[in-house]
Every structure is written in structure tokens, then in C-alpha cells.
Design a protein around this motif. Sequence first.
Motif, PDB file in Angstrom:
ATOM      1  N   LEU A   6       0.832  -1.203   0.000  1.00 30.82           N
ATOM      2  CA  LEU A   6       0.000   0.000   0.000  1.00 30.82           C
ATOM      3  C   LEU A   6       0.870   1.258   0.000  1.00 30.82           C
ATOM      4  CD1 LEU A   6      -2.766   1.383   0.238  1.00 30.82           C
ATOM      5  CD2 LEU A   6      -2.571   1.159   2.735  1.00 30.82           C
ATOM      6  N   GLU A   7       1.873   1.250   0.844  1.00 30.55           N
ATOM      7  CA  GLU A   7       2.782   2.412   0.900  1.00 30.55           C
ATOM      8  C   GLU A   7       3.541   2.589  -0.420  1.00 30.55           C
ATOM      9  OE1 GLU A   7       4.066   2.619   5.590  1.00 30.55           O
ATOM     10  OE2 GLU A   7       4.759   0.913   4.401  1.00 30.55           O
ATOM     11  N   LEU A  30       2.379   1.677  -3.400  1.00 27.62           N
ATOM     12  CA  LEU A  30       1.423   2.188  -4.386  1.00 27.62           C
ATOM     13  C   LEU A  30       1.175   3.679  -4.196  1.00 27.62           C
ATOM     14  CD1 LEU A  30      -1.228  -0.682  -4.528  1.00 27.62           C
ATOM     15  CD2 LEU A  30       0.449  -0.075  -6.266  1.00 27.62           C
ATOM     16  N   GLU A  31       1.061   4.104  -2.957  1.00 25.71           N
ATOM     17  CA  GLU A  31       0.848   5.532  -2.694  1.00 25.71           C
ATOM     18  C   GLU A  31       2.031   6.362  -3.187  1.00 25.71           C
ATOM     19  OE1 GLU A  31       0.165   5.438   1.497  1.00 25.71           O
ATOM     20  OE2 GLU A  31      -2.015   5.204   1.297  1.00 25.71           O
ATOM     21  N   MET A  32       3.187   5.758  -3.115  1.00 26.00           N
ATOM     22  CA  MET A  32       4.393   6.457  -3.576  1.00 26.00           C
ATOM     23  C   MET A  32       4.416   6.574  -5.100  1.00 26.00           C
ATOM     24  SD  MET A  32       8.388   5.341  -2.994  1.00 26.00           S
ATOM     25  CE  MET A  32       8.006   4.781  -1.339  1.00 26.00           C
ATOM     26  N   ASN A  85       1.733   8.820  -7.005  1.00 26.28           N
ATOM     27  CA  ASN A  85       1.773  10.272  -6.777  1.00 26.28           C
ATOM     28  C   ASN A  85       2.247  10.945  -8.067  1.00 26.28           C
ATOM     29  OD1 ASN A  85       1.806  12.809  -5.628  1.00 26.28           O
ATOM     30  ND2 ASN A  85       3.759  12.488  -4.560  1.00 26.28           N
ATOM     31  N   THR A 145      -5.814   3.184  -9.475  1.00 28.34           N
ATOM     32  CA  THR A 145      -5.972   3.803  -8.158  1.00 28.34           C
ATOM     33  C   THR A 145      -5.653   2.731  -7.121  1.00 28.34           C
ATOM     34  OG1 THR A 145      -8.314   3.197  -7.943  1.00 28.34           O
ATOM     35  CG2 THR A 145      -7.803   5.326  -9.000  1.00 28.34           C
ATOM     36  N   VAL A 146      -5.321   3.164  -5.906  1.00 27.85           N
ATOM     37  CA  VAL A 146      -4.932   2.214  -4.855  1.00 27.85           C
ATOM     38  C   VAL A 146      -6.005   1.159  -4.642  1.00 27.85           C
ATOM     39  CG1 VAL A 146      -4.458   1.971  -2.388  1.00 27.85           C
ATOM     40  CG2 VAL A 146      -3.412   3.836  -3.679  1.00 27.85           C
ATOM     41  N   LYS A 147      -7.283   1.560  -4.633  1.00 27.15           N
ATOM     42  CA  LYS A 147      -8.378   0.625  -4.365  1.00 27.15           C
ATOM     43  C   LYS A 147      -8.609  -0.344  -5.514  1.00 27.15           C
ATOM     44  CE  LYS A 147     -11.003   3.509  -1.139  1.00 27.15           C
ATOM     45  NZ  LYS A 147     -12.302   4.147  -0.868  1.00 27.15           N
ATOM     46  N   LYS A 151      -2.240  -5.780   0.456  1.00 22.27           N
ATOM     47  CA  LYS A 151      -1.646  -4.451   0.321  1.00 22.27           C
ATOM     48  C   LYS A 151      -1.226  -3.833   1.656  1.00 22.27           C
ATOM     49  CE  LYS A 151      -5.063  -3.198  -2.496  1.00 22.27           C
ATOM     50  NZ  LYS A 151      -5.951  -2.400  -3.368  1.00 22.27           N
ATOM     51  N   LYS A 152      -1.760  -4.379   2.755  1.00 17.53           N
ATOM     52  CA  LYS A 152      -1.457  -3.757   4.047  1.00 17.53           C
ATOM     53  C   LYS A 152      -0.402  -4.511   4.852  1.00 17.53           C
ATOM     54  CE  LYS A 152      -5.915  -1.417   4.551  1.00 17.53           C
ATOM     55  NZ  LYS A 152      -7.099  -1.197   5.418  1.00 17.53           N
TER      56      LYS A 152
END
Length: 392
Positions: free
Chosen positions: A299-300, A302-304, A307, A322-324, A342-343
Motif C-alpha cells: 500500500l505504501e 502504491l501511494e508512492m 503520486n 488507483t490504490v483501491k 496491500k497492508k
Amino acid sequence: MSAQDLTEDQLHDKLISEWEKRRYVPKHGDPALPPQLSELHDKSTEDVMKELNRLPFFMTELDETDGEGGENETLEALRTLVYDGEPHEIATNFKNQGNDAYKGKQYKVAIEYYTKGLEVECDDKSINTALLSNRAACNLELKNYRKCIEDCKKVLSIDESNIKACYRAGRAFFAVERYEEAQQILEYGLTVDPSNKDVKAVLDKVVAKQKSIEEARLKKERELEHKKMVQSILDNSIKLRHYTIIKSSAPADLLEDAKIRLEDEKDYESQLIFPAMILYPTTDEFDFIAEVGELTSPLEILEMVLNRPREWFEDPKHKDFTVKKLECYMETETGGLIKVGKKISINNALMNEKPKAPLFDNGLRLYVVPKTQSADWLSKWSKEAALAKRQM
């Protein structure tokens, strides 16, 4: 009446009178020019200069001929005179000529003279010592260091207290990086002349250089030992975690020099750091992250990587990025795939025994696929193709 009593005009008239007396005036049947010059009358300037060059006094380059294929008798006569006398006189003459050339910094010429002096083989040790020592000085100036050393050795074999030979040999040994020999000969020289400043100065340079080399050697040795220790801690930390590392037959260029490291290189329990390849197989794209911690979650990551500018998401092929709407997968040791939550942290997937997800080429390989396309992508996955890309 003396010349001092003559007026300037009288002196001028007298000189003209003398010239008239000496001037060549041809008589009936005589050549128009003096005999010495008549044969040059019809020759070019170049030919005249060649004629003059055969005279030793005017020579600018060696001419051993008489201009007609024979020997230059004048030159040969002078050569004979050079070797006229006792051996020690001949050798001394060559030494003096060599010294003159040395003073004019004509070191190659000087060497020739000193060598000719030695070839005479006179029995005077002082002359032979001077010739060898002076030739060594020339070779030192010309950076012919080995020749310089050989001459200095010969000098010391004749005169073991010759301080100049010690000094010159020391400089030559130093120049060719034979520092131990330089130190030995210079220290020996100081036993002969303890107050010799020149020898001391060179010896100080030699000792300083040796100290610098030794310090560099010790530093390199310490660095190597440290590197081995760090690698040992790293290897043990990977084994304790039961991580597997697989090499590809053709790794990505970005991973050719990839390295795993510990956050604290001396602590095997600290977090492992490695690069990561984030692959998007449905769009044939990828992202590269130089360093990712093993405690990082997908998850972290993907957020990176997501962006990005708004324009990137407006591209139709990135519609579901998208992350979801994305799922993450890792390749297994047997060539298959496992879905990764993802977590959860990456190390959970890497430490799991069955199915086993390895690191590839010292880096994380994470496949990211939109949920809407994952079933189709999974159906096309080939274990055989995956295994074929690995290094055997």
C-alpha cells in the motif's frame, strides 16, 4: 712614430696602405681570384657551405668525407690527436670535455665524452671514478635512472666513501619507486658524511613516501576487513530471515549493480533495504525505486508510485490505476504467482515458506494489475516462461 701619435686621418691612410700591400693583384696569366678561392668561384652558396663544413673548425654536422667519396683527412688527423698521449692524459681530456658539455646542459654529449674516457681504460682510479660519477649525474638529469644506478654502483665499488654516488643512487632509486634500496644507500651515505644536507633531504622524502605508502596499505586493509565484517553480518541476517535470492539470466539494467543493505550495517536485526521494480504488465510499464525497506507495505509503495500528475491518469490505459482498484502479486520460487495483501509488510511475503516468494537480482519484484484485468492476466501467466528467464 707610434700608432698613438697618429691622427685619425693618418691612421686611416696607413690601414689602407697596408691593405693595398696585402691585396691580391693578379699578374699576367694568373687567375682572377686567389688560388684558395678560385675553385669556389663558380659554386653555389650551398656548395660553398658544404666545402666549409668539411673543415673541422667550421663543422655544423659531422662530415667524414672529402667530398669525393674519400676520407676527410683533416678530421681523421684531429681524431688521432685526441688519442695522443698517455692513457690518463687522454681520459682526463675526455673528462674535461664532458664537464664543459655538462655545464652547458648538453648531457647526451657529455655522456659520450665520459664513455670515451672510460673506454681508454686508464689505471687511475680517481679519473675513472670521476668519469663514472659524472656520467651518473648526466643520466640522472636525463631520467635514465637505471643507468645512473649502475654507474653509482661502479663508483662505490672503486671508492666506497663516494658521497655523490650515494646521493645520486638514492635519487634514482626514489624515482623508480625502489624505496627500500633508496633508504639503504642514503643511510649508508650518512655514515660517510653525517652532516650532508642533500643526502638528508632525499632521505626525508624517501621516509615520508614509505610512511605514506604504509598508511595507505593499513587503511586499505582496515577497509577490506570492515567490508568483510559488514558482508558477513548481512549474509547472516538474510539467512536468519529465510529469504531466497534468485538471479535472472538477463537482469534489468537498473538492477545490475543492485545491493541489499542493513539499515544499521553492524546490526543484523535492523531493517533490510533493497531496490524495487514495480511492474505494470497490462500497460507494459514499470517504476524503479532505489531503496525500499522490508517493513514497507505494498500500500505504501502504491501511494508512492501513484503520486503523479493528473494528466497521467487521464490516459485511458491508466483508467483503473488507483490504490483501491489495483492488486499486487509476487512471483514464487516455483514460477507461479501469489497475491500479496496491500497492508502487510513485504517481509511477511518474503519469509513465508509456502509458497515462497524470493527477491530477484537483490531487489523486490512486485506486479501491479487492475482488478478488472487481473483474471485475464493470470490466465496468460506461464510458469515455464518465468522459469526460463532465471539463471541456471
